[in-house]
Design a protein around this motif. Structure first.
Motif, PDB file in Angstrom:
ATOM      1  N   ARG A 187      22.319 -39.852 -35.709  1.00 44.96           N
ATOM      2  CA  ARG A 187      23.039 -39.564 -36.954  1.00 44.96           C
ATOM      3  C   ARG A 187      22.770 -40.636 -38.007  1.00 44.96           C
ATOM      4  O   ARG A 187      22.630 -40.328 -39.205  1.00 44.96           O
ATOM      5  CB  ARG A 187      24.537 -39.424 -36.683  1.00 44.96           C
ATOM      6  N   ILE A 188      22.672 -41.879 -37.601  1.00 44.25           N
ATOM      7  CA  ILE A 188      22.358 -42.942 -38.559  1.00 44.25           C
ATOM      8  C   ILE A 188      20.990 -42.695 -39.185  1.00 44.25           C
ATOM      9  O   ILE A 188      20.810 -42.846 -40.404  1.00 44.25           O
ATOM     10  CB  ILE A 188      22.429 -44.323 -37.871  1.00 44.25           C
ATOM     11  N   ALA A 191      17.667 -52.755 -36.027  1.00 47.54           N
ATOM     12  CA  ALA A 191      17.321 -52.014 -34.813  1.00 47.54           C
ATOM     13  C   ALA A 191      16.589 -52.898 -33.823  1.00 47.54           C
ATOM     14  O   ALA A 191      16.757 -52.772 -32.602  1.00 47.54           O
ATOM     15  CB  ALA A 191      16.471 -50.803 -35.168  1.00 47.54           C
ATOM     16  N   ALA A 192      15.782 -53.817 -34.346  1.00 49.61           N
ATOM     17  CA  ALA A 192      15.020 -54.708 -33.479  1.00 49.61           C
ATOM     18  C   ALA A 192      15.830 -55.915 -33.019  1.00 49.61           C
ATOM     19  O   ALA A 192      15.638 -56.415 -31.915  1.00 49.61           O
ATOM     20  CB  ALA A 192      13.764 -55.184 -34.219  1.00 49.61           C
ATOM     21  N   VAL A 193      16.750 -56.361 -33.861  1.00 44.54           N
ATOM     22  CA  VAL A 193      17.424 -57.635 -33.625  1.00 44.54           C
ATOM     23  C   VAL A 193      18.772 -57.495 -32.926  1.00 44.54           C
ATOM     24  O   VAL A 193      19.118 -58.295 -32.049  1.00 44.54           O
ATOM     25  CB  VAL A 193      17.589 -58.388 -34.968  1.00 44.54           C
ATOM     26  N   ILE A 194      19.559 -56.488 -33.303  1.00 42.59           N
ATOM     27  CA  ILE A 194      20.937 -56.388 -32.825  1.00 42.59           C
ATOM     28  C   ILE A 194      21.064 -56.388 -31.305  1.00 42.59           C
ATOM     29  O   ILE A 194      21.938 -57.087 -30.760  1.00 42.59           O
ATOM     30  CB  ILE A 194      21.640 -55.153 -33.449  1.00 42.59           C
ATOM     31  N   PRO A 195      20.227 -55.662 -30.566  1.00 38.48           N
ATOM     32  CA  PRO A 195      20.416 -55.641 -29.114  1.00 38.48           C
ATOM     33  C   PRO A 195      20.325 -57.006 -28.441  1.00 38.48           C
ATOM     34  O   PRO A 195      20.875 -57.194 -27.356  1.00 38.48           O
ATOM     35  CB  PRO A 195      19.286 -54.706 -28.633  1.00 38.48           C
ATOM     36  N   THR A 196      19.642 -57.954 -29.075  1.00 34.85           N
ATOM     37  CA  THR A 196      19.487 -59.285 -28.471  1.00 34.85           C
ATOM     38  C   THR A 196      20.326 -60.356 -29.165  1.00 34.85           C
ATOM     39  O   THR A 196      20.178 -61.537 -28.865  1.00 34.85           O
ATOM     40  CB  THR A 196      18.006 -59.714 -28.500  1.00 34.85           C
ATOM     41  N   LEU A 199      16.151 -49.693 -52.868  1.00 38.60           N
ATOM     42  CA  LEU A 199      16.653 -49.426 -51.519  1.00 38.60           C
ATOM     43  C   LEU A 199      16.441 -50.650 -50.644  1.00 38.60           C
ATOM     44  O   LEU A 199      15.310 -51.090 -50.415  1.00 38.60           O
ATOM     45  CB  LEU A 199      15.943 -48.227 -50.903  1.00 38.60           C
ATOM     46  N   ALA A 200      17.552 -51.217 -50.152  1.00 42.75           N
ATOM     47  CA  ALA A 200      17.504 -52.351 -49.224  1.00 42.75           C
ATOM     48  C   ALA A 200      17.568 -51.816 -47.796  1.00 42.75           C
ATOM     49  O   ALA A 200      18.496 -51.082 -47.448  1.00 42.75           O
ATOM     50  CB  ALA A 200      18.666 -53.302 -49.491  1.00 42.75           C
ATOM     51  N   ASP A 201      16.589 -52.167 -46.990  1.00 41.48           N
ATOM     52  CA  ASP A 201      16.503 -51.644 -45.629  1.00 41.48           C
ATOM     53  C   ASP A 201      17.282 -52.530 -44.664  1.00 41.48           C
ATOM     54  O   ASP A 201      16.840 -53.614 -44.306  1.00 41.48           O
ATOM     55  CB  ASP A 201      15.041 -51.555 -45.196  1.00 41.48           C
ATOM     56  N   ALA A 202      18.456 -52.046 -44.260  1.00 44.33           N
ATOM     57  CA  ALA A 202      19.262 -52.756 -43.267  1.00 44.33           C
ATOM     58  C   ALA A 202      19.006 -52.217 -41.862  1.00 44.33           C
ATOM     59  O   ALA A 202      19.519 -52.768 -40.893  1.00 44.33           O
ATOM     60  CB  ALA A 202      20.749 -52.618 -43.597  1.00 44.33           C
ATOM     61  N   LEU A 248      21.881 -47.727 -43.761  1.00 45.08           N
ATOM     62  CA  LEU A 248      22.825 -48.064 -42.696  1.00 45.08           C
ATOM     63  C   LEU A 248      22.141 -48.865 -41.601  1.00 45.08           C
ATOM     64  O   LEU A 248      21.072 -48.471 -41.117  1.00 45.08           O
ATOM     65  CB  LEU A 248      23.417 -46.788 -42.094  1.00 45.08           C
ATOM     66  N   PRO A 249      22.744 -49.966 -41.187  1.00 42.63           N
ATOM     67  CA  PRO A 249      22.175 -50.714 -40.070  1.00 42.63           C
ATOM     68  C   PRO A 249      22.308 -49.915 -38.776  1.00 42.63           C
ATOM     69  O   PRO A 249      23.165 -49.032 -38.660  1.00 42.63           O
ATOM     70  CB  PRO A 249      23.019 -51.991 -40.022  1.00 42.63           C
ATOM     71  N   ASP A 250      21.477 -50.230 -37.816  1.00 38.28           N
ATOM     72  CA  ASP A 250      21.535 -49.551 -36.527  1.00 38.28           C
ATOM     73  C   ASP A 250      22.619 -50.206 -35.674  1.00 38.28           C
ATOM     74  O   ASP A 250      22.374 -51.184 -34.975  1.00 38.28           O
ATOM     75  CB  ASP A 250      20.190 -49.630 -35.822  1.00 38.28           C
ATOM     76  N   VAL A 251      23.829 -49.644 -35.765  1.00 37.49           N
ATOM     77  CA  VAL A 251      24.952 -50.191 -34.999  1.00 37.49           C
ATOM     78  C   VAL A 251      25.159 -49.425 -33.697  1.00 37.49           C
ATOM     79  O   VAL A 251      26.201 -49.569 -33.053  1.00 37.49           O
ATOM     80  CB  VAL A 251      26.257 -50.192 -35.822  1.00 37.49           C
TER      81      VAL A 251
END
Length: 210
Positions: A139-140, A166-171, A158-161, A119-122
């Protein structure tokens, strides 16, 4: 059951939720459609059997998706599921049990390689209130621990999303569609780009395509 033949067209069956459908995209679809574009560059004639459904949970995959996989005689399967289980407060233990049943039912129908996306870090999605972000991320992470153990136990890809997101989404607010939760075209493209090396390994490795 279909065997994966090196160099042959791929029959790709996708199981999952709205991110597999492409909710939020203006064009190009979700990550399975974008993965297919990459697969076709190295395996011309490949096709996608997309069983993903908006709002799907692991229980939904069991109820309406996994039983149809055999219709496609796939040579590649992906599973991207869990965010709706997180938001609907399913316990991590029940999530893990559902995953076990999914793979058991899959293996009754096909021996095709199975790529599982975590699960991506949303938690930093615009639609997630600030006061809920820490709990959402917790929970994620719990669910991703179950996914990692599940993939290792069954020898799955296993593909790590999570890590990069987690590093990219906030920016990168442009990775979200106007609803503030589903990916945009840019978000889906990022997801497919991150999954592609794992999918290449599942296909036998050695192919190039970005």
């Amino acid at each position: 059951m279909s065997e994966l033949v090196q160099g042959a067209p791929v029959v790709y069956a996708a199981l999952g939720d709205s991110t597999g459908v492409g909710v939020g995209a203006r064009k190009g679809g979700g990550y399975p459609a974008r993965l297919l574009q990459r697969i076709e560059r190295v395996r011309p004639g490949s096709r996608l059997f997309n069983l993903c459904a908006s709002g799907a949970t692991t229980e939904g995959v069991l109820r309406t998706q996994v039983g149809r996989v055999g219709e496609a005689s796939p040579t590649l399967v992906t599973l991207g599921i869990g965010i709706n289980d997180v938001t609907r407060q399913l316990s991590p233990e029940q999530f893990a049990r559902n995953l076990e049943e999914i793979v058991a039912r899959l293996r009754e129908q096909t021996a095709a390689p199975l790529v599982v996306s975590n699960l991506p870090d949303v938690s930093h999605a615009p639609a997630v209130p600030a006061f809920l972000r820490d709990e959402a991320r917790r929970r994620i992470i719990l669910f991703n621990e179950r996914l990692a153990a599940f993939a290792a136990r069954h020898g799955l890809f296993l593909a790590d999303a999570f890590e990069k997101s987690a590093a990219v989404i906030p920016t990168h607010p442009e990775f979200f569609s106007p609803d503030g939760f589903h990916p945009s075209d840019e978000g889906y493209e990022f997801w497919a780009f991150e999954m592609w090396p794992t999918v290449k390994r599942a296909l036998g490795g050695g192919e190039d395509g970005t």
